[in-house]
Write a protein that holds these residues in place. Structure first.
Motif, short mmCIF file in Angstrom:
data_model
loop_
_atom_site.label_atom_id
_atom_site.label_comp_id
_atom_site.label_asym_id
_atom_site.label_seq_id
_atom_site.Cartn_x
_atom_site.Cartn_y
_atom_site.Cartn_z
N PHE A 115 0.84 -1.20 0.00
CA PHE A 115 0.00 0.00 0.00
C PHE A 115 0.87 1.24 0.00
N LEU A 116 0.24 2.37 -0.19
CA LEU A 116 0.93 3.64 -0.05
C LEU A 116 0.56 4.22 1.29
N LEU A 117 1.52 4.84 1.94
CA LEU A 117 1.29 5.55 3.19
C LEU A 117 1.42 7.03 2.87
N ALA A 118 0.39 7.80 3.18
CA ALA A 118 0.35 9.22 2.82
C ALA A 118 0.33 10.10 4.05
N SER A 119 0.81 11.31 3.87
CA SER A 119 0.88 12.26 4.99
C SER A 119 -0.48 12.85 5.35
N VAL A 120 -1.43 12.78 4.43
CA VAL A 120 -2.78 13.31 4.68
C VAL A 120 -3.80 12.26 4.25
N PRO A 121 -5.01 12.31 4.81
CA PRO A 121 -6.02 11.31 4.44
C PRO A 121 -6.52 11.52 3.02
N LEU A 122 -7.03 10.44 2.45
CA LEU A 122 -7.63 10.50 1.13
C LEU A 122 -8.94 11.29 1.19
N THR A 123 -9.16 12.12 0.21
CA THR A 123 -10.43 12.84 0.13
C THR A 123 -11.30 12.26 -0.97
N CYS A 124 -10.68 11.46 -1.83
CA CYS A 124 -11.36 10.86 -2.97
C CYS A 124 -10.61 9.58 -3.30
N SER A 125 -11.32 8.50 -3.57
CA SER A 125 -10.64 7.22 -3.80
C SER A 125 -9.90 7.17 -5.13
N PHE A 126 -10.08 8.17 -5.99
CA PHE A 126 -9.37 8.21 -7.27
C PHE A 126 -8.28 9.27 -7.31
N CYS A 127 -8.09 9.99 -6.21
CA CYS A 127 -7.15 11.11 -6.17
C CYS A 127 -5.97 10.78 -5.27
N THR A 128 -4.81 11.30 -5.62
CA THR A 128 -3.67 11.17 -4.71
C THR A 128 -3.67 12.40 -3.80
N PRO A 129 -3.27 12.22 -2.54
CA PRO A 129 -3.34 13.31 -1.58
C PRO A 129 -2.21 14.32 -1.67
N GLY A 130 -1.26 14.10 -2.55
CA GLY A 130 -0.12 15.02 -2.68
C GLY A 130 0.86 14.48 -3.69
N GLY A 131 2.02 15.09 -3.74
CA GLY A 131 3.06 14.64 -4.65
C GLY A 131 3.82 13.46 -4.10
N PRO A 132 4.83 12.99 -4.85
CA PRO A 132 5.59 11.81 -4.43
C PRO A 132 6.37 12.01 -3.13
N GLU A 133 6.63 13.26 -2.77
CA GLU A 133 7.34 13.52 -1.52
C GLU A 133 6.47 13.28 -0.30
N SER A 134 5.16 13.16 -0.48
CA SER A 134 4.24 12.99 0.65
C SER A 134 3.65 11.59 0.71
N MET A 135 4.30 10.62 0.00
CA MET A 135 3.83 9.23 0.02
C MET A 135 5.02 8.29 0.09
N VAL A 136 4.79 7.14 0.72
CA VAL A 136 5.81 6.09 0.81
C VAL A 136 5.15 4.78 0.39
N GLU A 137 5.79 4.07 -0.55
CA GLU A 137 5.31 2.74 -0.90
C GLU A 137 5.71 1.80 0.24
N VAL A 138 4.76 1.01 0.72
CA VAL A 138 5.02 0.09 1.84
C VAL A 138 4.79 -1.34 1.38
N LYS A 139 5.79 -2.18 1.61
CA LYS A 139 5.67 -3.62 1.38
C LYS A 139 5.83 -4.26 2.75
N ALA A 140 4.73 -4.81 3.26
CA ALA A 140 4.70 -5.29 4.64
C ALA A 140 5.15 -6.74 4.76
N LYS A 141 5.87 -7.01 5.83
CA LYS A 141 6.28 -8.38 6.17
C LYS A 141 5.07 -9.14 6.70
N THR A 142 4.30 -8.46 7.53
CA THR A 142 3.05 -9.01 8.05
C THR A 142 1.92 -8.08 7.63
N PRO A 143 0.74 -8.62 7.33
CA PRO A 143 -0.36 -7.77 6.87
C PRO A 143 -0.71 -6.68 7.87
N VAL A 144 -1.09 -5.54 7.31
CA VAL A 144 -1.52 -4.41 8.13
C VAL A 144 -3.02 -4.23 7.90
#
Length: 123
Positions: free
Chosen positions: A60-89
């Motif tokens: 999943f992506l971890l973002a600095s702000v909550p989603l306001t729309c399920s089709f929109c990104t909440p900011g630029g690439p500097e405000s998101m981190v791609e997360v690959k989890a060892k255990t499900p979150v």
């Protein structure tokens, strides 16, 4: 919206990135504070942006702000981190905290700036 925590890296550190044009591509220029986090085990707090269906998320992506729309990104690439989890979150609309190995991406083909692998949820 995020409650201050002393055990996580602040988004203000990650978003302090400049860009430059190289070979007709916009590429990130990371400050020393961001470069120092590369390949380190860190904690981040943010809002989940699932990349697939399900209550338990491993990618999943971890973002600095909550989603306001399920089709929109909440900011630029500097405000998101791609997360690959060892255990499900467990998916949540509330902020989550994850801990894992952080990587600064100088030239990601998808335009991402950051990735965290082997992540686990933290209370």
């Amino acid at each position: 919206p995020l409650k201050p925590r002393t055990d996580v890296v602040a988004w203000s550190v990650l978003t302090d990135v400049k860009t430059t044009l190289q070979n007709k591509r916009i590429v990130p220029v990371y400050p020393a504070a961001v470069k120092a986090l590369d390949q380190q085990k860190i904690r981040l707090q943010g809002f989940m942006m699932p990349l697939g269906p399900g209550e338990q998320q491993r990618h999943f992506l971890l973002a600095s702000v909550p989603l306001t729309c399920s089709f929109c990104t909440p900011g630029g690439p500097e405000s998101m981190v791609e997360v690959k989890a060892k255990t499900p979150v467990r998916y949540s609309l509330e902020p989550v905290v994850v801990e894992g190995k952080f990587t600064v991406l100088p030239n990601d083909p998808y335009g991402l700036y950051y990735r965290m692998v082997d992540a686990v949820p933290v209370k």
